[in-house]
Design a protein around this motif. Structure first.
Motif, PDB file in Angstrom:
ATOM      1  N   ASP A   6      40.000  56.198 -59.432  1.00  0.00           N
ATOM      2  CA  ASP A   6      40.306  55.645 -58.110  1.00  0.00           C
ATOM      3  C   ASP A   6      39.392  56.246 -57.053  1.00  0.00           C
ATOM      4  OD1 ASP A   6      41.976  54.018 -56.337  1.00  0.00           O
ATOM      5  OD2 ASP A   6      42.712  55.935 -55.559  1.00  0.00           O
ATOM      6  N   GLN A  33      36.085  54.567 -57.366  1.00  0.00           N
ATOM      7  CA  GLN A  33      36.103  53.214 -56.808  1.00  0.00           C
ATOM      8  C   GLN A  33      36.025  53.253 -55.278  1.00  0.00           C
ATOM      9  OE1 GLN A  33      38.747  51.416 -55.010  1.00  0.00           O
ATOM     10  NE2 GLN A  33      37.388  49.635 -54.954  1.00  0.00           N
ATOM     11  N   GLN A  34      36.792  54.159 -54.670  1.00  0.00           N
ATOM     12  CA  GLN A  34      36.765  54.287 -53.204  1.00  0.00           C
ATOM     13  C   GLN A  34      35.385  54.711 -52.717  1.00  0.00           C
ATOM     14  OE1 GLN A  34      39.868  56.499 -51.214  1.00  0.00           O
ATOM     15  NE2 GLN A  34      41.348  56.024 -52.821  1.00  0.00           N
ATOM     16  N   CYS A  37      32.505  54.203 -53.989  1.00  0.00           N
ATOM     17  CA  CYS A  37      31.466  53.190 -54.151  1.00  0.00           C
ATOM     18  C   CYS A  37      31.788  51.878 -53.449  1.00  0.00           C
ATOM     19  CB  CYS A  37      31.218  52.940 -55.641  1.00  0.00           C
ATOM     20  SG  CYS A  37      30.632  54.412 -56.507  1.00  0.00           S
ATOM     21  N   ASP A  38      32.900  51.851 -52.712  1.00  0.00           N
ATOM     22  CA  ASP A  38      33.285  50.661 -51.949  1.00  0.00           C
ATOM     23  C   ASP A  38      32.492  50.637 -50.644  1.00  0.00           C
ATOM     24  OD1 ASP A  38      34.446  48.663 -50.488  1.00  0.00           O
ATOM     25  OD2 ASP A  38      36.469  49.469 -50.532  1.00  0.00           O
ATOM     26  N   PRO A  39      31.662  49.623 -50.402  1.00  0.00           N
ATOM     27  CA  PRO A  39      30.852  49.579 -49.178  1.00  0.00           C
ATOM     28  C   PRO A  39      31.680  49.626 -47.898  1.00  0.00           C
ATOM     29  CG  PRO A  39      30.128  47.913 -50.737  1.00  0.00           C
ATOM     30  CD  PRO A  39      31.418  48.469 -51.270  1.00  0.00           C
ATOM     31  N   ALA A  40      32.947  49.221 -47.971  1.00  0.00           N
ATOM     32  CA  ALA A  40      33.795  49.214 -46.770  1.00  0.00           C
ATOM     33  C   ALA A  40      34.363  50.584 -46.466  1.00  0.00           C
ATOM     34  CB  ALA A  40      34.935  48.215 -46.939  1.00  0.00           C
ATOM     35  N   ALA A  41      34.174  51.530 -47.374  1.00  0.00           N
ATOM     36  CA  ALA A  41      34.795  52.849 -47.194  1.00  0.00           C
ATOM     37  C   ALA A  41      33.906  53.755 -46.347  1.00  0.00           C
ATOM     38  CB  ALA A  41      35.052  53.490 -48.547  1.00  0.00           C
ATOM     39  N   ARG A  68      37.551  56.892 -44.405  1.00  0.00           N
ATOM     40  CA  ARG A  68      38.640  56.647 -45.347  1.00  0.00           C
ATOM     41  C   ARG A  68      39.197  57.957 -45.879  1.00  0.00           C
ATOM     42  NH1 ARG A  68      38.522  52.016 -49.908  1.00  0.00           N
ATOM     43  NH2 ARG A  68      38.584  50.814 -47.977  1.00  0.00           N
TER      44      ARG A  68
END
Length: 378
Positions: A123, A126-127, A129-133, A154
């Protein structure tokens, strides 16, 4: 964080290769790398060479090293991450088994090998590598003569700038000196704001203070933006929000984050969710204390009785060097979710995470009252 390779599997071994691209990524890497993991990256080490003339000289040499982590240290002020352990990669300069400290750097790839990837580690990956994070909110906390600029992402709250000036008292003949000093202070804050606040990333910028300092600074900001044609401010003036705070220090971030207007603007961000969950916990603790508990023993008992509706836990508990302790809390989070509950993993780099840490780092809102928990020692 840029993901270059990923063959990590749940509850199994795996390897990832990533490039940290911003300061928040260092925090994610810190939460990913555990004692016993293997980390490979390029590093620079000073070595001694003997020249043909017989003279010995030292030089800095770039090389690849891989260590099995024994210590993982994070410097939040400098966003620096260091991993100390024994070298496990054959190298002409560093012997196998020799201790070395790797420093993870921005824009330099590193490879992480784990013998076991649990759901929390996946998890975090994933966070990361999330462009929105990225940073959701910029906050300028002010009082006359003092300002702090924070970026709230975040997973982290970082102090980007501290501005301090001496402001004379506003009375009598000194009024001219007061206004001159205040304008100079506002100019310094403006320069720091332009340097650190990127409206391509943040959703809004909050100007907060007690009294009228925030309003005066906002007026100064907009006036200078028009006069100097500062497009980032002119084009985003609707995203400048004023709010109340009791001081210009970090502890006042809690007030800003709880303001209804601010919460509505960032309601779907992780930081806002943490604030809301913690407020719900404190409200329940006040109104119906038998339906709220905190501390490892109380939460464990509540979970055994399938009473946990919402679990609140800090990420620091998941970084425990004792593998059994980490597995226990990972199992608790997964079990709560499997039984239909909600689990919030609080970042210890946010104000809300710091508050939860003061309550042992783990708490829960319950489906039904458990008054008997009062008889169990914490």
């Amino acid at each position: 964080m840029k993901l270059l390779r990923n063959d990590a599997t749940l509850d199994g071994p795996g390897t990832i290769k990533v490039i940290p691209e911003k300061d928040d990524d260092m925090w994610h890497a810190y939460n990913l790398i555990a004692v016993g993991d293997k980390v490979l990256t390029t590093t620079v080490r000073k070595v001694v060479r003997e020249k043909s003339s017989g003279v010995r000289d030292s030089e800095r040499v770039k090389m690849k090293l891989e260590v099995k982590a024994e210590e993982v240290d994070y410097d939040k002020e400098g966003s620096a991450l260091r991993i100390r352990g024994k070298n496990i990669l054959q190298n002409e300069h560093v012997k196998l088994g020799q201790y070395h400290t790797l420093e993870i750097e921005l824009h330099r790839a590193f490879t992480l090998r784990k013998a076991f990837w649990d759901s929390i580690a996946l998890d975090v990956l994933q966070q990361a590598c999330d462009p929105a994070a990225s940073a959701d909110l910029a906050v300028v906390l002010m009082q006359e003569g003092l300002a702090h600029i924070f970026l709230i992402g975040r997973s982290t709250t970082t102090t980007r700038s501290r501005i301090e000036s001496s402001i004379p008292r506003k009375r009598g003949p000194a009024i001219a000196g007061y206004e001159k000093a205040l304008n100079k202070f506002f100019e310094n804050v403006l320069q720091a704001f332009l340097k650190h606040v990127d409206f391509n990333i943040v959703r809004c910028a909050v100007l907060a203070s007690s009294g009228f300092t925030k309003d005066q600074f906002r007026d100064y900001l907009l006036l200078e933006a028009e006069r100097r044609q500062l497009k980032p401010i002119i084009e985003n003036k609707s995203r400048l929000v004023v709010a109340h705070s009791t001081s210009g220090y970090k502890h006042s971030l809690k007030e800003v984050m709880e303001a209804p207007l601010i919460m509505s603007m960032i309601k779907d961000t992780k930081a806002a969710q943490e604030v809301r969950a913690l407020n719900d916990f404190f409200t329940m603790l006040s109104k119906d204390p038998d339906r709220a508990c905190y501390g490892p023993k109380h939460v464990d008992v509540a979970h055994e009785r399938m009473a946990v509706k919402t679990l609140l836990i800090t990420d620091s508990l998941l970084r425990d060097t004792n593998i059994a302790t980490r597995k226990k809390y990972v199992g608790l989070i997964e079990s709560v979710k499997n039984f239909g509950g909600v689990a919030h993993v609080f970042s210890s780099m946010h104000v809300s995470g710091e508050q939860l840490a003061q309550l042992t780092g783990v708490a829960a809102i319950l489906h039904f009252p458990l008054p008997e928990l009062d008889d169990i020692e914490m």
